[in-house]
Design a protein around this motif. Structure first.
Motif, PDB file in Angstrom:
ATOM      1  N   ILE A  21       0.837  -1.200   0.000  1.00 54.66           N
ATOM      2  CA  ILE A  21       0.000   0.000   0.000  1.00 54.66           C
ATOM      3  C   ILE A  21       0.871   1.249   0.000  1.00 54.66           C
ATOM      4  O   ILE A  21       0.537   2.251  -0.646  1.00 54.66           O
ATOM      5  N   ASP A  30      -6.323  -0.225  -0.614  1.00 57.47           N
ATOM      6  CA  ASP A  30      -6.192   0.109  -2.040  1.00 57.47           C
ATOM      7  C   ASP A  30      -7.417   0.899  -2.516  1.00 57.47           C
ATOM      8  O   ASP A  30      -7.286   1.888  -3.237  1.00 57.47           O
ATOM      9  N   ARG A  81       1.766   1.802  -3.526  1.00 58.39           N
ATOM     10  CA  ARG A  81       0.630   2.321  -4.289  1.00 58.39           C
ATOM     11  C   ARG A  81       0.409   3.804  -3.996  1.00 58.39           C
ATOM     12  O   ARG A  81       0.156   4.601  -4.896  1.00 58.39           O
TER      13      ARG A  81
END
Length: 178
Positions: free
Chosen positions: A51, A154, A54
């Motif tokens: 994460i 996400d 991301r």
């Protein structure tokens, strides 16, 4: 294929029970321009790292606790902690240290008691401890928590895109040293 269908059903049920207010708070945090620090142990740590990557792709300044290039956390920073049990000793030390400098803390956990101390999001999923009240699962250990935490985090990043993030924009921040 029956196992995949069962797992998808489990995760769907767990994610459907995420509290909207907690989730929206996480989205708002991801919309901020603060520096982000991520932490977790074991598989939860792998989810935290995924994460963190991301979020970095979305243009944020991101660090992972334990890496040699991670600076000191400060009052204006955000600490995101992924911990199924919410009581791993190293995790508790990190939470305490971040509290001392008054960093904004957001904990993703199954442990309702720890959430009374910190801001966060409760994921009602099975852990390796199989405590009373945890949902049933065919999966071993904390798989159910790890999968749900990854999906929820996400999704929150995607929902935080108020600046029109596109795949091409994020791809431009993807590693080119592969």
């Amino acid at each position: 294929m029956n196992t995949i269908s069962t797992i998808l059903g489990e995760i769907s049920t767990v994610c459907a029970n995420i509290n909207d207010k907690e989730y929206n708070h996480l989205v708002e945090i991801f919309q901020s321009n603060n520096r982000f620090f991520f932490s977790g142990e074991g598989r939860s740590g792998l989810i935290a790292k995924a994460i963190a990557m991301r979020l970095m792709h979305s243009g944020k300044t991101v660090f992972v606790i334990g890496e040699t290039t991670t600076p000191a956390i400060e009052k204006s920073d955000v600490l995101i902690v992924v911990s199924g049990s919410g009581k791993t000793p190293n995790t508790l030390n990190i939470l305490e240290s971040a509290s001392k400098v008054e960093a904004l803390i957001f904990l993703i956990t199954t442990n309702r008691d720890v959430l009374e101390l910190y801001s966060g999001l409760l994921v009602h999923a099975a852990t390796k401890y199989r405590l009373p009240g945890e949902p049933d699962t065919i999966q071993p250990l904390g798989n159910q928590f790890d999968q749900a935490a990854h999906l929820v985090l996400d999704a929150a990043i995607i929902d935080s895109f108020n600046n029109g993030q596109s795949n091409d924009t994020m791809k431009s921040k993807h590693s080119n040293l592969e």
